[in-house]
Enzyme design. Structure first.
Site, short mmCIF file in Angstrom:
data_model
loop_
_atom_site.label_atom_id
_atom_site.label_comp_id
_atom_site.label_asym_id
_atom_site.label_seq_id
_atom_site.Cartn_x
_atom_site.Cartn_y
_atom_site.Cartn_z
N VAL A 152 -4.74 -1.94 -2.97
CA VAL A 152 -5.09 -0.55 -2.75
C VAL A 152 -3.96 0.07 -1.81
O VAL A 152 -2.91 -0.78 -1.47
CB VAL A 152 -6.42 -0.23 -1.83
N ASP A 183 -12.12 0.06 -8.21
CA ASP A 183 -11.28 1.20 -7.70
C ASP A 183 -12.43 2.25 -7.09
O ASP A 183 -13.21 2.46 -7.73
CB ASP A 183 -10.35 1.75 -8.69
N ASN A 193 11.28 -8.44 1.12
CA ASN A 193 11.72 -7.03 1.51
C ASN A 193 12.12 -6.96 2.86
O ASN A 193 12.76 -5.99 3.36
CB ASN A 193 10.09 -6.10 1.49
N MET A 251 0.15 -1.21 -9.09
CA MET A 251 0.15 -2.65 -8.86
C MET A 251 -1.23 -3.25 -9.57
O MET A 251 -1.03 -4.38 -10.46
CB MET A 251 0.42 -3.21 -7.46
N GLU A 286 -1.20 1.02 1.01
CA GLU A 286 -0.48 0.18 1.85
C GLU A 286 -1.08 0.74 3.41
O GLU A 286 -0.12 1.58 4.00
CB GLU A 286 1.04 0.18 1.80
N HIS A 296 2.01 -11.55 -3.21
CA HIS A 296 2.75 -10.26 -3.31
C HIS A 296 3.60 -10.29 -4.59
O HIS A 296 4.47 -11.02 -4.86
CB HIS A 296 3.65 -10.33 -2.01
N SER A 326 2.99 -5.33 0.64
CA SER A 326 4.43 -5.66 0.65
C SER A 326 5.00 -5.96 1.92
O SER A 326 5.88 -6.67 2.03
CB SER A 326 4.96 -4.24 0.32
N LYS A 381 -7.27 -1.74 4.30
CA LYS A 381 -7.38 -2.98 3.88
C LYS A 381 -8.20 -4.00 4.74
O LYS A 381 -9.11 -4.67 4.10
CB LYS A 381 -5.83 -3.81 3.75
P1 NAD Z 1 -1.15 3.14 -5.94
O1 NAD Z 1 -1.29 4.09 -5.09
O2 NAD Z 1 -0.67 3.29 -7.22
O3 NAD Z 1 -2.60 2.62 -6.24
C1 NAD Z 1 -3.74 2.24 -5.19
C2 NAD Z 1 -5.07 2.39 -5.81
O4 NAD Z 1 -5.92 1.97 -4.62
C3 NAD Z 1 -5.35 3.84 -6.24
O5 NAD Z 1 -5.92 3.83 -7.83
C4 NAD Z 1 -6.63 4.10 -5.42
O6 NAD Z 1 -7.55 4.92 -6.07
C5 NAD Z 1 -7.04 2.82 -4.83
N1 NAD Z 1 -7.88 2.87 -3.56
C6 NAD Z 1 -7.72 3.49 -2.51
N2 NAD Z 1 -8.50 3.23 -1.66
C7 NAD Z 1 -9.38 2.54 -2.26
C8 NAD Z 1 -10.71 1.93 -1.70
N3 NAD Z 1 -11.31 2.18 -0.56
N4 NAD Z 1 -11.30 0.95 -2.57
C9 NAD Z 1 -10.93 0.95 -3.93
N5 NAD Z 1 -9.51 1.35 -4.30
C10 NAD Z 1 -9.12 2.11 -3.42
O7 NAD Z 1 -0.45 1.92 -5.10
P2 NAD Z 1 0.52 0.77 -5.62
O8 NAD Z 1 1.69 1.06 -5.70
O9 NAD Z 1 -0.39 0.15 -6.81
O10 NAD Z 1 0.25 -0.20 -4.45
C11 NAD Z 1 -0.85 -0.96 -3.85
C12 NAD Z 1 -0.62 -2.02 -2.84
O11 NAD Z 1 0.45 -2.87 -3.52
C13 NAD Z 1 0.08 -1.76 -1.79
O12 NAD Z 1 -0.55 -2.55 -0.81
C14 NAD Z 1 1.55 -1.67 -1.88
O13 NAD Z 1 1.98 -1.89 -0.74
C15 NAD Z 1 1.70 -2.84 -2.82
N6 NAD Z 1 2.68 -3.38 -3.53
C16 NAD Z 1 3.54 -2.24 -4.15
C17 NAD Z 1 4.58 -2.34 -4.76
C18 NAD Z 1 5.21 -1.03 -5.93
O14 NAD Z 1 6.18 -1.25 -6.35
N7 NAD Z 1 4.21 0.06 -5.98
C19 NAD Z 1 5.16 -3.52 -5.23
C20 NAD Z 1 4.43 -4.58 -4.54
C21 NAD Z 1 3.53 -4.26 -3.54
#
Ligand code: NAD
Length: 412
Positions: free
Chosen positions: A94, A37, A194, A18, A96, A144, A123, A101
């Site tokens: 980051v 990150d 969702n 994301m 979920e 979102h 999400s 968070k």
């Molecule tokens: P992901 O696992 O692809 O990426 C998460 C990133 O966060 C990683 O690069 C990780 O290194 C980083 N991270 C973890 N802890 C950290 C910290 N303490 N400080 C800084 N960076 C940190 O996750 P994603 O799929 O991109 O999802 C991210 C958010 O977006 C979640 O809340 C998820 O629910 C939401 N979301 C996801 C989607 C989807 O389809 N993937 C859609 C909408 C919303």
């Protein structure tokens, strides 16, 4: 923020799926982004993905080479929160996890200048619980985005209990600048989209156990006009995401509804990314191919749960999936989670592949006549249980001879 909430400098925390799309979207709209990150390699890899995306857009003639270079120059990796002190807006993307968070929002609140907006891309998590760890809950909200964030049009702007109206306005203006369809949603589990999706997918899952097969459910809904049926959608998104979340939370693993998903994940069938999920995929292809092994697995699990399977018609599939969306949409309206039925429809049309020609689930229901919808829900309630009880708003609208389109801010 300078210029009456005009975002001059943004930051994104998280460089996964994301974070990448969000950064591409911001930089493409001319907004400079600082990118952080906890794993610096993720930002380096993310910047490469962004560069490749813009290079492809140059090849397709959508942007010039100079624009691609300018976009990339707007994206700057940073390695500390201190570097974010002067940004106008930060979007957190980051993992979920609420505690994670909250810890990040606490640091952001202590580091960012007064007036900066703190947004989460969660999400489904509680925006108020995230805002509560800061000294500025009026400047916290959800933004979102949908995956891939630089392509999907929908942006749910999640209003917390304390989010200031001017902050919501700033978010809507940002949405416009990014070329998104921005819809304000109240704070509840899953927000508008969702939360509705869950009722729809649960119905589809129940029908697998009762007698349908993935190909039939997807086929019926695609014939209705959905861009993708629910099981094809899970293959694209990754069946394992919810499975891992269930494992992490230590709850929900035993529900009969997820036994097929659990079994697929146990077999390493995560979806398109592993070449097999509800369907199978030839190397490098996204074409969903029927897999008889999955049909056998569905039948075996239903049997294991002691269920007698029956023939389920395509009409029943469409009826139950659509009515599930409509009934939940009505609850969302009556709770003021959405301001009006048009907003619910915009979410479903722009984020969930609902057929545009039908106008959205609420417009579809108004077209059917809410008296008919109420009758059909009551029939399902008698046959299948209390969760089909019509939302009180539907009963009220039918009694008043009105439709969903007459509802504004929960009032008829
Ligand atoms: P992901 O696992 O692809 O990426 C998460 C990133 O966060 C990683 O690069 C990780 O290194 C980083 N991270 C973890 N802890 C950290 C910290 N303490 N400080 C800084 N960076 C940190 O996750 P994603 O799929 O991109 O999802 C991210 C958010 O977006 C979640 O809340 C998820 O629910 C939401 N979301 C996801 C989607 C989807 O389809 N993937 C859609 C909408 C919303």
């Amino acid at each position: 923020m300078s210029n009456g909430f005009d975002v001059q400098q943004a930051a994104v925390v998280g460089a996964g799926t994301m974070g990448r799309g969000i950064v591409i979207s911001l930089a493409s709209a001319g907004i400079p982004v600082l990118w952080l990150d906890s794993n610096a390699k993720m930002v380096t890899a993310g910047r490469k993905v962004a560069a490749d995306t813009w290079a492809q857009q140059v090849v397709k003639g959508r942007i010039s080479e100079a624009q691609a270079e300018e976009n990339l120059a707007r994206v700057q990796a940073v390695d500390s929160y201190a570097a974010l002190a002067d940004v106008d807006l930060v979007i957190e993307a980051v993992y979920e996890n609420l505690e994670l968070k909250q810890s990040i929002f606490s640091v952001l609140d202590n580091t960012l200048k007064p007036g900066a907006i703190l947004a989460s891309n969660t999400s489904a998590l509680d925006i108020d619980a995230i805002a509560a760890v800061t000294s500025r809950p009026d400047h916290v909200l959800g933004l979102h985005f949908f995956s891939p964030a630089h392509i999907m049009k929908l942006l749910e702007v999640v209003r917390g209990a304390h989010t200031a109206p001017a902050v919501l306005d700033a978010a809507l203006a940002l949405g416009k600048r990014l070329g998104k369809v921005a819809v304000v949603a109240g704070n509840c589990h899953g927000f508008i989209g969702n939360r509705m999706l869950k009722t729809y997918v649960d119905e589809a899952r129940k029908m697998l156990l009762e007698g349908a097969l993935p190909r039939q459910v997807d086929g019926a809904l695609q014939a209705f006009g959905f861009a993708m049926g629910p099981f094809r959608m899970y293959d694209v998104v990754g069946i394992d995401l919810e499975w891992r979340a269930r494992q992490l939370a230590g709850q929900g693993m035993d529900s009969p509804l997820v036994q097929i998903d659990n079994a697929l994940c146990d077999l390493g069938r995560f979806g398109q990314k592993s070449g097999r999920g509800f369907y199978c995929y030839a190397e490098g292809s996204r074409e969903a191919l029927h897999d008889a092994e999955v049909d056998a697995l569905v039948e075996e699990i239903a049997k294991g749960l002691g269920l007698r399977r029956r023939v389920i018609s395509d009409q029943e599939i469409i009826e139950r999936c659509l009515l599930a969306l409509v009934n939940e949409g009505a609850k969302i309206l009556q709770e003021h989670i959405a301001a009006n039925s048009h907003d619910v429809d915009r979410v479903y049309l722009n984020g969930y592949g609902f057929p545009a020609a039908v106008g959205g689930p609420m417009a579809w229901a108004d077209g059917q006549g809410l008296a008919s919808i109420q009758e059909r829900l009551e029939r399902l309630q008698r046959m299948l249980g209390e969760h089909w009880k019509p939302a009180p708003l539907i009963v009220r609208l039918v009694a008043a001879g009105k439709g969903f389109a007459d509802v504004q801010e929960g009032r008829v």
